[in-house]
Scaffold this motif. Structure first.
Motif, PDB file in Angstrom:
ATOM      1  N   VAL A 529       1.013  -1.231  -0.192  1.00 50.58           N
ATOM      2  CA  VAL A 529       0.080  -0.043  -0.075  1.00 50.58           C
ATOM      3  C   VAL A 529       1.043   1.390  -0.162  1.00 50.58           C
ATOM      4  O   VAL A 529       2.158   1.172   0.491  1.00 50.58           O
ATOM      5  CB  VAL A 529      -1.022   0.009   1.312  1.00 50.58           C
ATOM      6  CG1 VAL A 529      -0.071   0.199   2.473  1.00 50.58           C
ATOM      7  CG2 VAL A 529      -2.087   1.014   0.939  1.00 50.58           C
ATOM      8  N   GLN A 530       0.412   2.377  -0.598  1.00 51.46           N
ATOM      9  CA  GLN A 530       1.189   3.580  -0.417  1.00 51.46           C
ATOM     10  C   GLN A 530       0.226   4.883  -0.344  1.00 51.46           C
ATOM     11  O   GLN A 530      -0.868   4.668  -0.558  1.00 51.46           O
ATOM     12  CB  GLN A 530       1.896   3.999  -2.047  1.00 51.46           C
ATOM     13  CG  GLN A 530       0.807   3.923  -3.271  1.00 51.46           C
ATOM     14  CD  GLN A 530       1.689   3.889  -4.670  1.00 51.46           C
ATOM     15  OE1 GLN A 530       2.724   3.274  -4.496  1.00 51.46           O
ATOM     16  NE2 GLN A 530       1.431   4.881  -5.415  1.00 51.46           N
ATOM     17  N   ASN A 531       1.043   5.863   0.059  1.00 49.78           N
ATOM     18  CA  ASN A 531       0.307   6.941   0.422  1.00 49.78           C
ATOM     19  C   ASN A 531       1.184   8.264   0.019  1.00 49.78           C
ATOM     20  O   ASN A 531       2.366   8.022   0.061  1.00 49.78           O
ATOM     21  CB  ASN A 531       0.125   7.026   1.784  1.00 49.78           C
ATOM     22  CG  ASN A 531      -0.776   8.326   2.350  1.00 49.78           C
ATOM     23  OD1 ASN A 531      -1.778   8.663   1.732  1.00 49.78           O
ATOM     24  ND2 ASN A 531      -0.408   8.818   3.583  1.00 49.78           N
ATOM     25  N   GLU A 532       0.302   9.218  -0.657  1.00 51.46           N
ATOM     26  CA  GLU A 532       1.333  10.654  -0.876  1.00 51.46           C
ATOM     27  C   GLU A 532       0.927  11.790   0.113  1.00 51.46           C
ATOM     28  O   GLU A 532      -0.157  11.774   0.616  1.00 51.46           O
ATOM     29  CB  GLU A 532       0.903  11.007  -2.163  1.00 51.46           C
ATOM     30  CG  GLU A 532       1.172  10.115  -3.285  1.00 51.46           C
ATOM     31  CD  GLU A 532       0.794  10.809  -4.657  1.00 51.46           C
ATOM     32  OE1 GLU A 532       0.059  11.652  -4.812  1.00 51.46           O
ATOM     33  OE2 GLU A 532       1.280   9.812  -5.813  1.00 51.46           O
ATOM     34  N   VAL A 533       2.079  12.218   0.390  1.00 50.48           N
ATOM     35  CA  VAL A 533       2.064  13.598   1.264  1.00 50.48           C
ATOM     36  C   VAL A 533       2.760  14.486   0.544  1.00 50.48           C
ATOM     37  O   VAL A 533       3.557  14.445  -0.343  1.00 50.48           O
ATOM     38  CB  VAL A 533       2.595  13.389   2.649  1.00 50.48           C
ATOM     39  CG1 VAL A 533       1.726  12.412   3.512  1.00 50.48           C
ATOM     40  CG2 VAL A 533       3.995  12.887   2.661  1.00 50.48           C
TER      41      VAL A 533
END
Length: 1194
Positions: A529-533
């Motif tokens: 899973v990945q997430n952007e900030v």
């Protein structure tokens, strides 16, 4: 070869264990995540192992647990299943395992004595509670016995035996007289640990008939009393007379003269004895000796010293008290009793045993399928405890087989676990003095990665500051975290970034080019899973045109400039301050966009003006001084700031010092007082000048100390009384050589932000303190007092490091050492820190409430073991609330009150209670994390008090001989009203009070008609209510009966008769003639028999006053020697006489604030003033005046 193999295997096991500890999975406290994950049961609250209950109250046996799914509960009693449904008196609290046994409606607590154990079970396992032994408290009566009087010769020893009844728990013993006064104790007379009263030698003043031993049973709040013991001490003179008159030589000891003798021990007997005490308890050793003169006791430990800070002497040094005993306190203790004639001694051999105590308690283990792990259960004691394991409450030997589990003594080793391996394991460590039981679950979870940080979160910072980008995650197995920048960027690594164990990416010094989108990727074998900030780095706000120093004449105008440069995406606000406060509200102050103007300047405008520029991310400021001078009509000498120095020169250039010289500028008619030298670091902060030093105004050369690896430039500023000059031109640059750091970071601390981590923080070295390139820090730590090696890690130029997987709240030795490319700084000092705190585990036990009086209670509790506090002990907190008033019998809104007692207190006072009410309370221990579980609610009741005054007293319907009284009950009855009392007395025309009449009225009455009163008479009434405790405050009223019209007319007729007027005139004339005759005789100085008169009538000013009639008479102390009549301790009118003892318990009634000491004696003092009681008979309620005296004479 065998030795080498053994060493290798041990090392392999240690490496496996350390890896398991480092990679142990922790579940984040995210509410959504916790709601979804399965978890075996965990016991969160349970009653104490030895639970003594009040037989007058319902029995509540606590058992609370958590788990997912929520657990179900079952109980055993005396080792067999306890079927709750078959006993109507037993209920279970909803959503809980807590048992409530109703014995208040005819049940007997003795029927429920036994050993109880609770089991909390769900599909993932079963946790069990301790064995909870339920026993009702007992306070038996004293056995009837005939107590013989004690006859003893002066100087002989004496022991008065108490022999209290055996209660549960044992009673507290104290000796008092029949006036409830504590018997005085000293080196000669003292109470032993067994409750007996010992006299080393008796004196005649020890003679009394009321030596009474009391036993106080705190659990049931009862006090039992032994029959009084009479002691008669015969002095030598009286003894000889008694023997010769009544006794033969064989009837008594003989009338030998009083002789001194060397000490002998009354207790203990013999020359040696043994004592066994448990580790952690209080050791009490006692020696009481007899002898004449009174012996003095001294204690020593053979072959060692008494422990410092844990040793106390009590009971006039007859008792040796050592707290928190350990095995090191075992040995021989000798007490020596000595007087002038010699000494004796007794040796007590102390053996300290120990119930089991934890070295390493098993901890919950969360694993993913296929992983390995261990549960460790290590305990110590004396004798050494036996370790046994259970799984889901069943002995592991007969539990279902699990191929992933292997038991090795105090360790269970798990390998290649699967989801079916989830269970709750119990470790039992026991010896003959007690046991420990701990639940620890193994929870096998297979969870794909999750990122808990919100998507597209925006971070904004100012350039050259650190940036922290969060990536909170969870998964099982533990996911690996990678960071990328941009959509197709490569994985981030290198010295520009710091990767934290919790997934956070740190950019120590963020620059403008650090702006962009960062992607956090979490992956394990079950998924990815990945997430952007997003990060935005803003330009710092700067003041490019600062306000300057100004001198202005009074009445002129002045302007300060403040021009700023800022990031175009930030909206700054500019605020002006005067002397660090707001600008005066005055129209003369005009604020423009980049300046402040002051019109028509006055003396009050003198001061410091500051320009403050604020954005949402930073703030900068600059100040200037305004000096207001008087306006001069004629030209004067112009004073100004000095011109800047010039021609700066650097000489004597060394590695750590250099010489700077300069030529001063013109001083502009004000002498230069000093020079300020500033430096610039062209390598790190070009354009930023820092203060270096300053010298006297006559000095033009200075030797400057330098730091390594700094590219120095210098400038000089001249200062006079007007102000500072402009800076000089900068000197040439001088680059010093790099070197190892000279110092280490300051402010090193070790604190825990979570129960399983240690956060090491420090103040980083600033600026050129690094002494060279490549500044880093070596962070080292090890657990204190366990013999571990140092664990070290080298980190970039940051200010903290987080150590994960630590035990909860254990001390660590910590040190942080600076290093750069040239080497290490000196060895740093070690500091002590602690891993994170967790909420306390257990509630205080044995909570006892002692009622001091109707508004005050004292609460006692046993302190929780310090290891269960799991943090810095801040104190104990008592929650208490009123349940209902016992007089009104209606429940009220529950308003809980809280009292906190700092430190390791074991008692506290509850003030401000309402009399005759029912209260509940519980006690909790508090650490830095918060509160622990509450103790079981303790119900207590305050006794009755005296009532408040009646709410009103109304007197109406006056007639010739009657009045009607109506009243309202007290607003606060504070108990059950038993009666009202009305007192009244007539008041004559001279304000004298007549006889006092008292009437007692039933409590249910609200009105009364008083008959047979005198007509035309004023009466004063005193009215108050009573409970069984005493009388309350009184209210007073006055009323008048109606006058008879016929009598009134007769009185008027007599007063107007002529004969009456003539008689009064004759009396007045006769008095006038007598006064004149006396005056004439006195002026003539005739033969006045002064001497005879003086002999016959002595000067009244030197006459002694008689006690009964208010005049003075002969002094007599006959009353002082009269014995006190039995039963007459207080006068009948409820007043406390002056001569009564201030310390007598009998004399304390309403309006008294007092309390019991911990030893049972009553202390206190009278508080407040009662309203004066009405005068008896015809006595006046106020002091006589001359006018009243004349009225009486006429």
């Amino acid at each position: 070869m065998m030795t080498k193999k053994t060493i290798s295997a041990s090392r392999a096991s240690l490496i496996l264990f350390l890896c398991q500890m480092i990679t142990a999975l922790e579940v984040p406290l995210d509410p959504i995540l916790l709601k979804e994950l399965s978890q075996p049961p965990t016991i969160t609250q349970q009653s104490p192992k030895d639970y003594i209950v009040d037989p007058r109250e319902n029995i509540v046996i606590q058992c609370e647990a958590k788990g997912k799914p929520p657990p179900s509960f079952s109980w055993t009693r005396n080792g067999t299943h306890f079927d709750i449904d078959k006993d109507a008196r037993v209920t279970v609290k909803p959503n809980s395992g807590t048992l409530v046994i109703n014995i208040m409606n005819g049940g007997k607590a003795e029927a429920y004595e036994g050993v109880y154990q609770c089991t909390a079970r769900n599909e993932r396992g079963a946790a069990i509670s301790n064995n909870i032994v339920i026993r009702p408290s007992r306070s038996p009566l004293w056995t009837k016995e005939k107590v013989e009087p004690k006859y003893v010769r002066e100087g002989d020893p004496l022991v008065l035996h108490c022999s209290p009844p055996v209660g549960l728990p044992p009673p507290i013993i104290f000796w008092m007289d029949n006036s409830f006064q504590r018997l005085p104790q000293n080196e000669r007379v003292s109470q032993g640990l067994n409750g007996d009263l010992y006299f080393s030698n008796v004196k005649p003043e020890d003679t009394r008939e009321d030596y009474i031993c009391y036993a106080r049973f705190n659990h049931t709040q009862t006090i039992q009393q032994k029959q009084p013991i009479s002691v008669k001490v015969f002095s030598m003179d009286s003894l000889n007379e008694t023997i010769s008159a009544n006794l033969s030589d064989t009837d008594f000891y003989g009338a030998k003269p009083l002789t001194e003798r060397r000490p002998t021990l009354l207790t203990p007997v013999g020359s040696t004895s043994n004592k066994v005490e448990l580790r952690g308890n209080v050791l009490l050793l006692e020696c009481i000796a007899e002898g004449l003169p009174t012996p003095v006791i001294r204690w020593i430990k053979e072959g060692g010293e008494l422990p410092i800070n844990r040793t106390f002497f009590e009971n006039f040094k007859k008792t040796l008290k050592i707290i928190e005993v350990s095995e090191a306190d075992s040995g021989k203790y000798k007490c020596v009793a000595r007087n002038l004639l010699g000494s004796t001694h007794h040796t007590i051999t102390v053996t300290v045993k120990a119930a089991p105590y934890w070295i390493t308690a098993p901890r919950n283990l969360v694993l993913s399928p296929g992983e390995d792990g261990t549960l460790i259960c290590r305990a110590n004691g004396n004798p050494k405890p036996n370790i046994s394991w259970l799984t889901n409450g069943v002995p592991i030997a007969i539990a279902p087989e699990d191929p992933s589990r292997k038991v090795d003594g105090d360790t269970i080793i798990f390998s290649d676990v699967q989801e079916r391996s989830s269970a709750v394991y119990q470790c039992n460590a026991s010896n003959e003095y007690g046991y420990l039981l701990a639940n620890a679950f193994v929870n096998v979870l297979a969870e794909p990665p999750r990122i808990l940080t919100p998507a597209n979160k925006l971070y904004q910072i100012i350039a050259n500051n650190p940036a922290l980008l969060d990536c909170a995650f969870f998964g099982s197995p533990v996911p690996e975290i990678e960071w990328f920048k941009g959509v197709k960027g490569s994985i981030l690594h290198g010295d520009l970034y710091v990767f934290h164990d919790n997934g956070t990416l740190e950019i120590p010094v963020a620059q403008k080019d650090s702006t962009g989108t960062y992607t956090c990727v979490a992956r394990n074998k079950l998924g990815k899973v990945q997430n952007e900030v997003h990060l935005e780095v803003k330009d710092p706000t700067m003041i490019i045109k600062q306000p300057e120093y100004k001198i202005i004449q009074k009445g002129g105008q002045v302007s300060f400039e403040c021009t700023i440069k800022h990031d175009r995406t930030l909206m700054p606000t500019i605020t002006w301050l005067k002397d660090n406060g707001e600008l005066p509200v005055d129209e003369r102050f005009i604020i423009h966009k980049d300046s402040l103007a002051i019109m028509n300047v006055t003396d009050k405008d003198d001061g410091t003006y500051t320009c403050v520029a604020n954005t949402t991310l930073d703030s900068v400021s600059a100040s200037a001084i305004l000096t207001v001078v008087a306006a001069t009509p004629t030209p004067a000498i112009i004073y100004d700031r000095p011109d800047p120095p010039f021609d700066l020169e650097l000489t004597d250039q060394l590695e750590r010092s250099i010489q700077l010289s300069w030529i001063p500028g013109y001083d502009n008619n004000s002498p230069i007082t000093n020079f300020v030298i500033e430096y610039e670091d062209g390598m790190r902060e070009p354009g930023v000048w820092h203060y270096q030093t300053e010298v006297h105004g006559t000095q033009t050369t200075v030797q400057l100390k330098l730091s390594p690896y700094v590219n120095y430039s210098f400038r000089v500023i001249a200062v006079n009384e007007i102000g500072r000059s402009q800076p000089s031109e900068a000197s040439e640059q001088y680059l010093t050589k790099a070197a190892k750091p000279d110092e280490n970071p300051s402010g090193v601390q070790g604190i825990g932000s979570e129960p399983d981590n240690l956060v090491i923080i420090w103040e980083p070295l600033k600026g050129f303190q690094s002494n060279g390139p490549g500044l880093q820090y070596k962070v080292s730590w090890r657990q204190k007092d366990v013999g571990d090696e140092w664990t070290s890690v080298i980190v970039a130029n940051v200010s903290k490091y987080i150590v994960s997987g630590t035990p909860t709240f254990v001390p660590y030795e910590i040190k942080v050492q600076a290093l750069n490319d040239l080497g290490y700084a000196p060895e740093p000092a070690e500091v002590i820190g602690h891993s994170g705190e967790d909420l306390p585990m257990v509630a205080p036990g044995n909570v006892q409430v002692h009622i001091v009086n109707s508004t005050l209670a004292k609460v006692h509790w046993d302190p929780v073991p310090l290891k269960t506090v799991r943090g810095h002990l801040q104190g104990y907190r008592i929650y208490y609330w009123k349940v209902q008033s016992l007089s009104k019998r209606r429940r009220r809104h529950v308003e809980k009150k809280i009292l906190t007692f700092s430190g390791n207190k074991t008692h506290g006072m509850l003030p401000g209670l309402e009399p005759y009410s029912s209260y509940k309370l519980n006690v909790r221990v508090v650490n830095g994390k918060g509160e622990g579980p509450a103790s079981p609610d303790k119900l207590f009741k305050t006794p009755e008090g005296v009532p408040s005054s009646p709410s009103f007293l109304k007197i109406s319907n006056p007639t010739l001989d009657s009045l009607t009284l109506e009243w309202g009950p007290p607003t606060h009855p504070n108990g059950v009203l038993i009666a009202y009392t009305i007192k009244f007395q007539p008041i004559n025309s001279t304000h004298e009070l007549g006889p006092l009449i008292e009437i007692r009225i039933p409590a249910n009455e609200t009105s009364l008609i008083l008959s047979n009163l005198n007509y035309s008479t004023r009466y004063k009434f005193y009215f108050y209510a009573q409970t069984s405790v005493g009388s309350g405050s009184q209210i007073t009223e006055e009323a008048v009966t109606i006058m008879d019209e016929a009598m009134a007319s007769r009185q008027v007729d007599i007063a107007t008769q002529g004969w009456f007027i003539g008689l009064m005139c004759a009396v007045a004339l006769l008095i006038l003639i007598l006064l004149i005759v006396c005056f004439i005789r006195r002026n003539k100085g005739g033969k006045y028999p002064v001497k005879e008169k003086e002999d016959a009538h002595a000067d009244p000013e030197i006459q002694p006053m008689k006690e009964d009639d208010g005049t003075f008479g002969e002094y007599s102390d006959a009353e002082d020697h009269k014995p006190l009549k039995k039963g007459s301790r207080t006068p009948s009118d409820r007043t406390v006489k002056k001569e009564d003892s201030d310390d007598s318990l009998v004399d304390y009634g309403e309006g008294v604030n007092g309390q019991f000491n911990e030893d049972g004696s009553f202390i206190g003092q009278y508080s407040g003033k009662k309203e004066k009681e009405p005068a008896e008979g015809n006595e006046s309620s106020e002091a006589p005046s001359p006018v009243n005296a004349m009225n009486s004479f006429v």
